[in-house]
Structures are given as C-alpha cells and as structure tokens.
Motif scaffolding. Structure first.
Motif, PDB file in Angstrom:
ATOM      1  N   ASN A   1      11.492 -11.917  -0.474  1.00  0.00           N
ATOM      2  CA  ASN A   1      10.261 -12.248  -1.188  1.00  0.00           C
ATOM      3  C   ASN A   1       9.753 -11.013  -1.946  1.00  0.00           C
ATOM      4  OD1 ASN A   1       8.928 -10.618   0.836  1.00  0.00           O
ATOM      5  ND2 ASN A   1       8.989 -12.424   2.165  1.00  0.00           N
ATOM      6  N   GLN A   2       8.661 -11.208  -2.668  1.00  0.00           N
ATOM      7  CA  GLN A   2       8.102 -10.123  -3.468  1.00  0.00           C
ATOM      8  C   GLN A   2       7.593  -8.979  -2.603  1.00  0.00           C
ATOM      9  OE1 GLN A   2       4.485  -9.350  -3.941  1.00  0.00           O
ATOM     10  NE2 GLN A   2       4.141  -9.359  -6.167  1.00  0.00           N
ATOM     11  N   SER A   3       7.039  -9.298  -1.439  1.00  0.00           N
ATOM     12  CA  SER A   3       6.522  -8.263  -0.539  1.00  0.00           C
ATOM     13  C   SER A   3       7.627  -7.302  -0.113  1.00  0.00           C
ATOM     14  CB  SER A   3       5.874  -8.902   0.691  1.00  0.00           C
ATOM     15  OG  SER A   3       4.744  -9.660   0.326  1.00  0.00           O
ATOM     16  N   ALA A   4       8.818  -7.840   0.098  1.00  0.00           N
ATOM     17  CA  ALA A   4       9.945  -6.998   0.495  1.00  0.00           C
ATOM     18  C   ALA A   4      10.329  -6.048  -0.635  1.00  0.00           C
ATOM     19  CB  ALA A   4      11.129  -7.864   0.888  1.00  0.00           C
ATOM     20  N   VAL A   5      10.225  -6.517  -1.864  1.00  0.00           N
ATOM     21  CA  VAL A   5      10.512  -5.660  -3.019  1.00  0.00           C
ATOM     22  C   VAL A   5       9.490  -4.529  -3.081  1.00  0.00           C
ATOM     23  CG1 VAL A   5      10.682  -5.550  -5.537  1.00  0.00           C
ATOM     24  CG2 VAL A   5      11.579  -7.548  -4.312  1.00  0.00           C
ATOM     25  N   VAL A   6       8.223  -4.867  -2.924  1.00  0.00           N
ATOM     26  CA  VAL A   6       7.148  -3.868  -2.983  1.00  0.00           C
ATOM     27  C   VAL A   6       7.325  -2.836  -1.875  1.00  0.00           C
ATOM     28  CG1 VAL A   6       4.663  -3.504  -2.722  1.00  0.00           C
ATOM     29  CG2 VAL A   6       5.513  -5.396  -4.116  1.00  0.00           C
ATOM     30  N   ARG A   7       7.680  -3.298  -0.683  1.00  0.00           N
ATOM     31  CA  ARG A   7       7.871  -2.385   0.437  1.00  0.00           C
ATOM     32  C   ARG A   7       9.010  -1.407   0.145  1.00  0.00           C
ATOM     33  NH1 ARG A   7      10.904  -1.393   4.866  1.00  0.00           N
ATOM     34  NH2 ARG A   7       9.811  -0.577   6.709  1.00  0.00           N
TER      35      ARG A   7
ATOM     36  N   PRO B   1       2.756   4.282 -13.985  1.00  0.00           N
ATOM     37  CA  PRO B   1       1.611   3.468 -13.546  1.00  0.00           C
ATOM     38  C   PRO B   1       1.849   2.666 -12.270  1.00  0.00           C
ATOM     39  CG  PRO B   1       1.959   3.247 -15.908  1.00  0.00           C
ATOM     40  CD  PRO B   1       3.138   4.001 -15.375  1.00  0.00           C
ATOM     41  N   HIS B   2       3.093   2.308 -11.969  1.00  0.00           N
ATOM     42  CA  HIS B   2       3.331   1.516 -10.764  1.00  0.00           C
ATOM     43  C   HIS B   2       2.944   2.283  -9.508  1.00  0.00           C
ATOM     44  CE1 HIS B   2       7.061   3.942 -10.891  1.00  0.00           C
ATOM     45  NE2 HIS B   2       7.156   3.717  -9.599  1.00  0.00           N
ATOM     46  N   ARG B   3       2.933   3.613  -9.581  1.00  0.00           N
ATOM     47  CA  ARG B   3       2.552   4.412  -8.418  1.00  0.00           C
ATOM     48  C   ARG B   3       1.101   4.158  -8.016  1.00  0.00           C
ATOM     49  NH1 ARG B   3       5.201   9.235  -6.940  1.00  0.00           N
ATOM     50  NH2 ARG B   3       7.307   9.435  -7.803  1.00  0.00           N
ATOM     51  N   MET B   4       0.221   4.047  -8.995  1.00  0.00           N
ATOM     52  CA  MET B   4      -1.186   3.792  -8.694  1.00  0.00           C
ATOM     53  C   MET B   4      -1.351   2.418  -8.037  1.00  0.00           C
ATOM     54  SD  MET B   4      -2.783   6.539  -9.629  1.00  0.00           S
ATOM     55  CE  MET B   4      -4.519   6.105  -9.772  1.00  0.00           C
TER      56      MET B   4
ATOM     57  N   THR C   1       7.998   1.097  -2.470  1.00  0.00           N
ATOM     58  CA  THR C   1       7.088   2.093  -1.897  1.00  0.00           C
ATOM     59  C   THR C   1       7.851   3.142  -1.107  1.00  0.00           C
ATOM     60  OG1 THR C   1       5.302   0.461  -1.744  1.00  0.00           O
ATOM     61  CG2 THR C   1       5.097   2.436  -0.387  1.00  0.00           C
ATOM     62  N   LEU C   2       8.789   2.709  -0.286  1.00  0.00           N
ATOM     63  CA  LEU C   2       9.594   3.651   0.500  1.00  0.00           C
ATOM     64  C   LEU C   2      10.403   4.561  -0.405  1.00  0.00           C
ATOM     65  CD1 LEU C   2      10.877   1.342   3.390  1.00  0.00           C
ATOM     66  CD2 LEU C   2       9.012   3.016   3.456  1.00  0.00           C
ATOM     67  N   ARG C   3      10.880   4.022  -1.521  1.00  0.00           N
ATOM     68  CA  ARG C   3      11.640   4.854  -2.462  1.00  0.00           C
ATOM     69  C   ARG C   3      10.754   5.921  -3.090  1.00  0.00           C
ATOM     70  NH1 ARG C   3      14.699   2.730  -7.926  1.00  0.00           N
ATOM     71  NH2 ARG C   3      12.567   2.789  -8.736  1.00  0.00           N
TER      72      ARG C   3
ATOM     73  N   GLU D   1       1.734  -2.748   7.131  1.00  0.00           N
ATOM     74  CA  GLU D   1       3.083  -2.187   7.238  1.00  0.00           C
ATOM     75  C   GLU D   1       3.263  -0.998   6.299  1.00  0.00           C
ATOM     76  OE1 GLU D   1       7.768  -3.665   7.219  1.00  0.00           O
ATOM     77  OE2 GLU D   1       6.177  -5.000   6.511  1.00  0.00           O
ATOM     78  N   LEU D   2       2.798  -1.159   5.059  1.00  0.00           N
ATOM     79  CA  LEU D   2       2.894  -0.060   4.094  1.00  0.00           C
ATOM     80  C   LEU D   2       2.032   1.115   4.523  1.00  0.00           C
ATOM     81  CD1 LEU D   2       2.827  -1.900   0.639  1.00  0.00           C
ATOM     82  CD2 LEU D   2       4.801  -0.971   1.858  1.00  0.00           C
TER      83      LEU D   2
END
Length: 230
Positions: free
Chosen positions: A40-46, A90-93, A49-51, A104-105
């Motif tokens: 899902n999208q949450s897994a992509v975001v996680r 910008p994705h960092r913000m 973020t870890l990267r 979790e994040l």
C-alpha cells in the motif's frame, strides 16, 4: 525507481493525494508491479522515510564521526547542508510532517536520532575534556531534534542573509553545547553565546507570531468562503 517516483510526487502534491496508481504512472510501471513490492501507499512512504534517514546518516553524520579535525569547524557545513536538502527536496518536508503523525515512522525516526546522537557523542568526546558523557549525549540528542525546528524557520524565511544568520546561530549553539559543562568559558565566549541565544529566541518568537497571524487570516478566509448553511 518506485521510491524516486514517489519522492517526486510527494514533493509536488503531498503524501495524501499521492496514490499507488500515480506512483506507477510516474515510474512507468504497471500498478500491479508496484504492488509486488509494496502492499500500500503507507509502505512506500515508510520505505522512502527510511531511505532519507539512512542517506542523511551516511552523508552528514558519518563524516563528523570519522573526522580528525575539530567538530566546531564542520558543524556549520553539516547544518547548512541539512537545511539545503530540505529546501531543495520538497518531499523531505512532507515526510517530516508525516513522522509526527505516524507512530511507526516516529519510532523509526527516534531510534535513528538516538543512534546518531550516540555516534556524534563518541566523536565529540575526542575534542572535549568533559567527563559527563551521558549529559553530553542528551544535549547532542536535543540538538538533533531541534535541527528540524531550524529547518522550519529557514524554510519560512525568504531573506537569504537571514537564513544564513539562523544557520550560523544554531551552529554556534550546537558547538557550544559540547563544552558548556567543560572548562570555564572565557567571558567573551559566554557573552557571545548568551547574545546568540537571545537573538535566536527573538527570531523564533517573531516567527511564531507571524505564523499565528497568517493562520488566523487563513482561517478567516476559509470561513468567509464556506457556503452558507440552510
């Protein structure tokens, strides 16, 4: 490829409006292929973020832990680079905002902060005669946490000179923290640090006041634009 596409879209739209279908289209992949890697999208975001966290550790923290030079001379460059990355990517913000609302994040970010604080404390010990290492590590942890506040201030400041001054002030405070309980500071050093703290807090208060005024105006505008009920 998938994470790069997600980063671009999140930087453009934010996390919420970015769908798996959007990511697949930007990555030039069928959406079914995306789901083979991420449920899902949450897994992509996680994963994104870890990267980002790992990349910052490798590029910004590791050089400080391996240097044979004074940390004071390098702190400013690292702080400036951290701010630059958030302004240019910008994705960092958006990810920083997500960290505060996702348990979790938030846990992953906190664990990363503690690891980095421990590594930086070990590096700082080589350049200070402080023996209260636990207190020093707590102070380093606070500096890392406050760094995200600096990024918000810098991002909200349009004047380039003012941005540089904020970064200078923060860097000086960060450098001073590692020796605050060490040998007694010279009077001129102590006065300079006090002045910088006062100036920085004044800028912060001004920023918060401006933000509240802007927020109030935005809420009033949204209220006026609401359709009448009934």
């Amino acid at each position: 490829m998938i994470l790069d596409a997600a980063a671009e879209l999140i930087g453009e739209r934010g996390i919420g409006p970015t769908t798996m279908t959007d990511i697949a289209a930007r990555a030039h992949m069928p959406v079914t292929a995306i789901y083979r890697y991420f449920p899902n999208q949450s897994a992509v975001v996680r994963e994104l973020t870890l990267r980002v966290l790992a990349d910052d550790t490798e590029a910004l923290v590791r050089p400080l832990t391996e240097t044979a030079e004074s940390l004071r001379d390098q702190i400013r460059a690292v702080v400036a680079e951290y701010c630059r990355r958030h302004l240019d990517e910008p994705h960092r913000m958006a990810l920083r905002a997500a960290i505060f609302t996702d348990a979790e994040l938030n846990a992953a970010d906190l664990a990363d902060t503690r690891r980095n604080a421990a590594a930086l404390t070990e590096a700082a010990i080589r350049f200070t005669d402080r023996t209260d290492h636990e207190a020093l590590e707590r102070e380093v942890t606070l500096v890392i946490v406050l760094l995200d506040g600096l990024v918000r201030l810098v991002a909200a400041t349009e004047d380039e000179h003012e941005r540089d001054t904020l970064i200078d002030d923060f860097s000086a405070l960060a450098a001073a923290a590692r020796r605050a309980r060490s040998t007694k500071l010279r009077a001129d050093d102590s006065d300079a640090i006090t002045d910088m703290r006062t100036t920085t807090m004044a800028r912060y208060d001004s920023f918060m006041t401006t933000s509240k005024v802007f927020s109030g105006r935005r809420q009033n505008t949204e209220f006026r634009n609401d359709p009448p009920s009934g």
